[in-house]
Scaffold this motif. Structure first.
Motif, PDB file in Angstrom:
ATOM      1  N   THR A  93      -3.772  -5.908   3.837  1.00  0.00           N
ATOM      2  CA  THR A  93      -3.010  -6.904   4.119  1.00  0.00           C
ATOM      3  C   THR A  93      -1.740  -6.983   2.952  1.00  0.00           C
ATOM      4  OG1 THR A  93      -4.082  -8.105   2.286  1.00  0.00           O
ATOM      5  CG2 THR A  93      -4.842  -8.451   4.409  1.00  0.00           C
ATOM      6  N   PHE A  94      -0.258  -7.464   3.729  1.00  0.00           N
ATOM      7  CA  PHE A  94       0.833  -7.383   3.284  1.00  0.00           C
ATOM      8  C   PHE A  94       1.700  -8.465   3.587  1.00  0.00           C
ATOM      9  CE2 PHE A  94       1.787  -5.689   7.327  1.00  0.00           C
ATOM     10  CZ  PHE A  94       0.746  -5.192   7.785  1.00  0.00           C
ATOM     11  N   TRP A  95       2.567  -8.807   2.778  1.00  0.00           N
ATOM     12  CA  TRP A  95       3.641  -9.723   3.035  1.00  0.00           C
ATOM     13  C   TRP A  95       5.205  -9.077   3.351  1.00  0.00           C
ATOM     14  CZ3 TRP A  95       3.244 -15.403   2.663  1.00  0.00           C
ATOM     15  CH2 TRP A  95       4.695 -15.721   2.732  1.00  0.00           C
ATOM     16  N   LEU A  96       5.354  -9.536   4.655  1.00  0.00           N
ATOM     17  CA  LEU A  96       6.777  -8.804   5.179  1.00  0.00           C
ATOM     18  C   LEU A  96       7.780  -9.612   4.923  1.00  0.00           C
ATOM     19  CD1 LEU A  96       5.670  -7.839   8.783  1.00  0.00           C
ATOM     20  CD2 LEU A  96       5.612  -6.404   6.933  1.00  0.00           C
ATOM     21  N   GLU A  97       8.936  -9.002   4.492  1.00  0.00           N
ATOM     22  CA  GLU A  97      10.301  -9.749   4.240  1.00  0.00           C
ATOM     23  C   GLU A  97      11.231  -9.138   5.178  1.00  0.00           C
ATOM     24  OE1 GLU A  97      11.373 -12.377   2.611  1.00  0.00           O
ATOM     25  OE2 GLU A  97       9.629 -12.824   1.633  1.00  0.00           O
ATOM     26  N   GLY A  98      11.212  -9.326   6.322  1.00  0.00           N
ATOM     27  CA  GLY A  98      12.139  -8.791   7.499  1.00  0.00           C
ATOM     28  C   GLY A  98      13.206  -9.753   7.886  1.00  0.00           C
ATOM     29  N   THR A  99      13.991  -9.323   8.634  1.00  0.00           N
ATOM     30  CA  THR A  99      15.253 -10.364   9.044  1.00  0.00           C
ATOM     31  C   THR A  99      14.549 -11.069  10.255  1.00  0.00           C
ATOM     32  OG1 THR A  99      16.020  -8.778  10.635  1.00  0.00           O
ATOM     33  CG2 THR A  99      17.013  -8.718   8.488  1.00  0.00           C
ATOM     34  N   LYS A 100      13.470 -10.590  10.808  1.00  0.00           N
ATOM     35  CA  LYS A 100      12.904 -11.519  11.953  1.00  0.00           C
ATOM     36  C   LYS A 100      11.410 -11.739  11.596  1.00  0.00           C
ATOM     37  CE  LYS A 100      15.431  -9.486  15.578  1.00  0.00           C
ATOM     38  NZ  LYS A 100      16.080  -8.021  16.194  1.00  0.00           N
ATOM     39  N   LEU A 101      10.619 -10.704  11.002  1.00  0.00           N
ATOM     40  CA  LEU A 101       9.036 -11.073  10.675  1.00  0.00           C
ATOM     41  C   LEU A 101       9.253 -11.469   9.044  1.00  0.00           C
ATOM     42  CD1 LEU A 101       7.339  -7.869  12.330  1.00  0.00           C
ATOM     43  CD2 LEU A 101       7.635 -10.111  13.112  1.00  0.00           C
ATOM     44  N   ASP A 105       3.657   5.833   0.084  1.00  0.00           N
ATOM     45  CA  ASP A 105       3.743   7.026  -0.868  1.00  0.00           C
ATOM     46  C   ASP A 105       4.719   8.072  -0.240  1.00  0.00           C
ATOM     47  OD1 ASP A 105       2.664   8.639  -2.727  1.00  0.00           O
ATOM     48  OD2 ASP A 105       0.746   9.161  -1.900  1.00  0.00           O
ATOM     49  N   GLY A 106       5.610   7.686   0.044  1.00  0.00           N
ATOM     50  CA  GLY A 106       6.724   8.612   0.539  1.00  0.00           C
ATOM     51  C   GLY A 106       6.903   9.082   2.005  1.00  0.00           C
ATOM     52  N   VAL A 107       6.024   8.357   2.869  1.00  0.00           N
ATOM     53  CA  VAL A 107       6.012   8.546   4.387  1.00  0.00           C
ATOM     54  C   VAL A 107       6.122   7.218   4.778  1.00  0.00           C
ATOM     55  CG1 VAL A 107       5.217  10.883   4.282  1.00  0.00           C
ATOM     56  CG2 VAL A 107       3.716   9.092   4.561  1.00  0.00           C
ATOM     57  N   LEU A 108       6.264   7.060   6.112  1.00  0.00           N
ATOM     58  CA  LEU A 108       6.348   5.996   7.120  1.00  0.00           C
ATOM     59  C   LEU A 108       4.819   6.016   7.733  1.00  0.00           C
ATOM     60  CD1 LEU A 108       9.727   5.234   8.339  1.00  0.00           C
ATOM     61  CD2 LEU A 108       8.835   4.277   6.362  1.00  0.00           C
ATOM     62  N   PRO A 115      -7.222  -6.525  -6.940  1.00  0.00           N
ATOM     63  CA  PRO A 115      -6.191  -5.940  -5.963  1.00  0.00           C
ATOM     64  C   PRO A 115      -6.639  -4.487  -5.826  1.00  0.00           C
ATOM     65  CG  PRO A 115      -5.207  -6.829  -8.208  1.00  0.00           C
ATOM     66  CD  PRO A 115      -6.809  -6.863  -8.236  1.00  0.00           C
ATOM     67  N   VAL A 116      -6.350  -3.974  -4.644  1.00  0.00           N
ATOM     68  CA  VAL A 116      -6.924  -2.482  -4.063  1.00  0.00           C
ATOM     69  C   VAL A 116      -5.570  -1.715  -3.988  1.00  0.00           C
ATOM     70  CG1 VAL A 116      -7.916  -1.343  -2.278  1.00  0.00           C
ATOM     71  CG2 VAL A 116      -8.865  -3.429  -3.197  1.00  0.00           C
ATOM     72  N   PRO A 117      -5.477  -0.729  -4.246  1.00  0.00           N
ATOM     73  CA  PRO A 117      -4.073   0.198  -4.048  1.00  0.00           C
ATOM     74  C   PRO A 117      -3.912   0.255  -2.630  1.00  0.00           C
ATOM     75  CG  PRO A 117      -5.676   1.302  -5.621  1.00  0.00           C
ATOM     76  CD  PRO A 117      -6.226  -0.056  -5.286  1.00  0.00           C
ATOM     77  N   PHE A 118      -2.778  -0.040  -2.057  1.00  0.00           N
ATOM     78  CA  PHE A 118      -2.344  -0.007  -0.755  1.00  0.00           C
ATOM     79  C   PHE A 118      -2.987   0.993   0.181  1.00  0.00           C
ATOM     80  CE2 PHE A 118       0.188  -0.616   3.154  1.00  0.00           C
ATOM     81  CZ  PHE A 118       0.027  -1.904   3.608  1.00  0.00           C
ATOM     82  N   GLU A 119      -2.742   2.308  -0.240  1.00  0.00           N
ATOM     83  CA  GLU A 119      -3.200   3.234   0.456  1.00  0.00           C
ATOM     84  C   GLU A 119      -4.507   3.375   0.643  1.00  0.00           C
ATOM     85  OE1 GLU A 119      -1.498   6.982  -0.868  1.00  0.00           O
ATOM     86  OE2 GLU A 119      -1.785   8.001   1.221  1.00  0.00           O
ATOM     87  N   GLU A 120      -5.268   2.984  -0.564  1.00  0.00           N
ATOM     88  CA  GLU A 120      -6.750   2.880  -0.363  1.00  0.00           C
ATOM     89  C   GLU A 120      -7.280   2.079   0.519  1.00  0.00           C
ATOM     90  OE1 GLU A 120      -8.624   2.679  -4.108  1.00  0.00           O
ATOM     91  OE2 GLU A 120     -10.399   1.673  -3.229  1.00  0.00           O
ATOM     92  N   SER A 121      -6.560   0.800   0.655  1.00  0.00           N
ATOM     93  CA  SER A 121      -6.916  -0.316   1.621  1.00  0.00           C
ATOM     94  C   SER A 121      -6.696   0.179   3.048  1.00  0.00           C
ATOM     95  CB  SER A 121      -6.271  -1.625   1.349  1.00  0.00           C
ATOM     96  OG  SER A 121      -4.849  -1.593   1.742  1.00  0.00           O
ATOM     97  N   MET A 167      -0.752  -6.770  -0.408  1.00  0.00           N
ATOM     98  CA  MET A 167      -1.504  -7.831  -0.706  1.00  0.00           C
ATOM     99  C   MET A 167      -3.077  -7.773  -0.884  1.00  0.00           C
ATOM    100  SD  MET A 167       0.287 -11.019   1.485  1.00  0.00           S
ATOM    101  CE  MET A 167      -0.860 -12.035   0.896  1.00  0.00           C
ATOM    102  N   SER A 168      -3.353  -6.272  -0.645  1.00  0.00           N
ATOM    103  CA  SER A 168      -4.628  -6.116  -0.256  1.00  0.00           C
ATOM    104  C   SER A 168      -5.672  -6.424  -1.659  1.00  0.00           C
ATOM    105  CB  SER A 168      -5.172  -4.636   0.017  1.00  0.00           C
ATOM    106  OG  SER A 168      -4.237  -4.336   1.432  1.00  0.00           O
ATOM    107  N   HIS A 169      -6.741  -7.074  -1.172  1.00  0.00           N
ATOM    108  CA  HIS A 169      -7.902  -7.299  -2.354  1.00  0.00           C
ATOM    109  C   HIS A 169      -9.242  -6.892  -1.867  1.00  0.00           C
ATOM    110  CE1 HIS A 169      -4.667  -9.910  -3.616  1.00  0.00           C
ATOM    111  NE2 HIS A 169      -5.102  -9.779  -4.730  1.00  0.00           N
ATOM    112  N   ASP A 170     -10.069  -6.603  -2.877  1.00  0.00           N
ATOM    113  CA  ASP A 170     -11.495  -6.365  -2.365  1.00  0.00           C
ATOM    114  C   ASP A 170     -12.264  -7.786  -2.320  1.00  0.00           C
ATOM    115  OD1 ASP A 170     -12.212  -7.249  -4.973  1.00  0.00           O
ATOM    116  OD2 ASP A 170     -12.576  -5.160  -5.646  1.00  0.00           O
ATOM    117  N   ARG A 171     -13.559  -7.683  -1.908  1.00  0.00           N
ATOM    118  CA  ARG A 171     -14.391  -8.940  -1.843  1.00  0.00           C
ATOM    119  C   ARG A 171     -14.327  -9.953  -3.199  1.00  0.00           C
ATOM    120  NH1 ARG A 171     -17.974  -5.814   1.667  1.00  0.00           N
ATOM    121  NH2 ARG A 171     -17.403  -6.169   3.695  1.00  0.00           N
ATOM    122  N   ARG A 172     -14.132  -9.278  -3.979  1.00  0.00           N
ATOM    123  CA  ARG A 172     -14.186 -10.142  -5.456  1.00  0.00           C
ATOM    124  C   ARG A 172     -12.968 -10.433  -5.798  1.00  0.00           C
ATOM    125  NH1 ARG A 172     -17.817  -5.586  -6.998  1.00  0.00           N
ATOM    126  NH2 ARG A 172     -20.025  -6.516  -6.810  1.00  0.00           N
TER     127      ARG A 172
END
Ligand code: MN
Length: 219
Positions: free
Chosen positions: A138-146, A57-60, A125-131, A117-122
């Motif tokens: 939870t999230f999937w990284l696409e980096g050059t190393k990770l 949401d616009g910041v790191l 999907p849960v909005p990332f900031e809310e999670s 990738m965040s989900h609730d118990r059911r």
């Protein structure tokens, strides 16, 4: 999202820094790309650590990770929240003057995009900031190393980032071929190929802190 709110979000970040002394970005409003980004910096400050930052949401959103992220799901890495940083910090590599907040050398160890990738118990999907507010993201990284699924989980201290402690862990069961993280002193930047030592030896140079080629200030 208005400018006033962006300014407010970065107030702590700015209050800790004197921008006439440090080449870190001040945090002008910049447009975010299609996919949210992430960066892992190595910061040779009074204590060597990794800074793990996710664009939200616009910041790191930022965590200081003493040992750095590990590709091995058995490694639980302590992650201490730090203040939100401006988006341009993704590309900051350089020397923060001694005596300034966070003084020391910074390199971009890894960078890329991530997919929430965040989900609730059911399983919804849960909005990332809310999670993140709930303390488990939870999230999937696409980096050059990770690359792959990771989770950030708060295990201590609700009610104020200063009191919180989180764990950063690779998701999944399989043990990765890659073990741990490289020695920070020998690790090379994903942006410039430079080591901490090479960046420290050339403190006047700022690579890409403006987010584009024009940010390269080599003379
Ligand atoms: Mn740091």
């Amino acid at each position: 999202m208005g400018d006033a709110q962006d300014k407010d979000r970065l107030r702590t970040y700015r209050a800790k820094r004197r921008f006439e002394r440090t080449r870190e970005p001040r945090g002008a409003r910049t447009k975010s790309g299609q996919e949210p980004g992430f960066v892992v910096q190595i910061h040779d400050a009074s204590t060597m650590h990794f800074d793990f930052r996710l664009e939200v949401d616009g910041v790191l959103k930022s965590w200081s990770v003493p040992k750095g992220p590990s590709p091995d799901p058995h490694d639980k890495r302590l992650a201490m929240p730090t203040e939100d940083h401006p988006l341009e910090y993704r590309s900051f590599e350089g020397v923060i003057p001694e005596g300034e907040y966070g003084g020391g050398t910074v390199i971009v160890w890894d960078q890329g995009t991530y997919r929430p990738m965040s989900h609730d118990r059911r399983g919804r999907p849960v909005p990332f900031e809310e999670s993140l507010e709930r303390g488990h993201a939870t999230f999937w990284l696409e980096g050059t190393k990770l690359r792959g699924a990771y989770a950030l989980t708060r295990f201590r201290g609700r009610g104020g980032p200063e009191r919180e402690a989180w764990l950063l862990v690779k998701a999944g069961r399989e043990r990765s071929a890659a073990r741990g993280t490289p020695d920070p002193q020998r690790a090379r930047s994903a942006r410039s190929g430079r080591t901490l030592r090479q960046v420290a030896a050339d403190p006047e140079e700022v690579w890409d802190s403006g987010g584009g080629p024009e940010g390269r200030a080599r003379s």
